[in-house]
Design a protein around this motif. Sequence first.
Motif, short mmCIF file in Angstrom:
data_model
loop_
_atom_site.label_atom_id
_atom_site.label_comp_id
_atom_site.label_asym_id
_atom_site.label_seq_id
_atom_site.Cartn_x
_atom_site.Cartn_y
_atom_site.Cartn_z
N GLY A 16 0.88 -1.10 -0.20
CA GLY A 16 0.22 0.05 -0.02
C GLY A 16 0.80 1.33 0.05
N SER A 17 1.94 1.17 -0.26
CA SER A 17 2.80 2.32 -0.13
C SER A 17 4.32 2.14 -0.68
CB SER A 17 3.04 2.61 1.34
OG SER A 17 4.21 3.56 1.30
N ILE A 18 4.77 2.88 -1.45
CA ILE A 18 6.18 2.94 -2.16
C ILE A 18 7.18 2.94 -1.30
CG2 ILE A 18 7.69 3.95 -3.64
CD1 ILE A 18 5.44 4.77 -5.52
N THR A 19 7.04 3.69 -0.07
CA THR A 19 8.11 3.66 0.79
C THR A 19 8.22 2.50 1.76
OG1 THR A 19 7.61 6.20 1.51
CG2 THR A 19 8.78 4.77 3.06
N ARG A 20 6.93 1.99 1.84
CA ARG A 20 7.02 0.29 2.94
C ARG A 20 7.63 -0.57 1.73
NH1 ARG A 20 2.16 2.44 5.15
NH2 ARG A 20 0.89 1.11 3.52
#
Length: 301
Positions: A16-20
């Motif tokens: 759900g996130s590019i960072t994660r």
Amino acid sequence: MDIRRLKSFIVIVDSGSITRAADLLHIAQPALSQQLAALEEHFGHKLLIRSQQGVSMTDAGHAVYRHAQIILRQMEQAQADASAAGNSLAGRVSVGLVPFSSAATLSVDLLAETRKRHPGILLHLTESVGQTYSQMIMNGRLEMALLHGTGPIKGVRFEPILSEEFFLVAHRDFAIEADAKPVSVNALDGIPLLLPPAYNFVRRAVDTAFTRTRTNLKVVAEVEIVRTLARAVGSGLGATIMPKAIADRIVSESSEPLICRLVSPRIEETLSLCVSDQNPLSEPALAVRDILLELTARLKS
């Protein structure tokens, strides 16, 4: 097409996130963003929409995600087939077993039989109340599932296996007689019940039965964990209405005196084997399917 980009895209969507996703993949976020940009350029469409809450898929993104799951599974199977050429079946097979059903009682037997007959198969089992198995099959995340319902749903095929009757399970303190006769739904008016959430098939079946008989359904808690449900019923916190396999499990695991009676009018749900109607099962998946059908046939008897 670099297959690593497809793997990265799946991780971005699932996390759900590019960072994660960058943390999970152990690569720098700018590098991951470049992979995504290259993938979007390849397909000529924007695949993800970024926001403060994370990422969400566009229609094109949904299509790529579904095919990426299938492509990666086929690559894994190709590798397994090459490694096991001339030997026994090998590869990863993913199976969903819907909780609060007879399917949930088959997991250990399915693991044991698969290991016994096909030790080269890596079996991935899922028992989740928060995900829609038919959608996971369409997305390529599952190859098959035992679930409640008969469809129709576009993209998947249902094979009805058996019909599950529902039983009331309650502590003796509720003053419900231990009788071989079914207990009337009307007799359960206002009794405190412990049930799954409203989106669950078991809950829907119970809701429908109470609505049709104009009986007050008093749900005092929504429980999604069978072990917790069994302990709560055994403690007298509330009664429950469950398919027979789960009702029997609750009674067998309880040290307290419990009443288990069939409900009238009869409440029942169909348990079906669900597979994709577009993507054929691999040889290992067909072998697991055969074992699953054998195990469910035992439940009928």
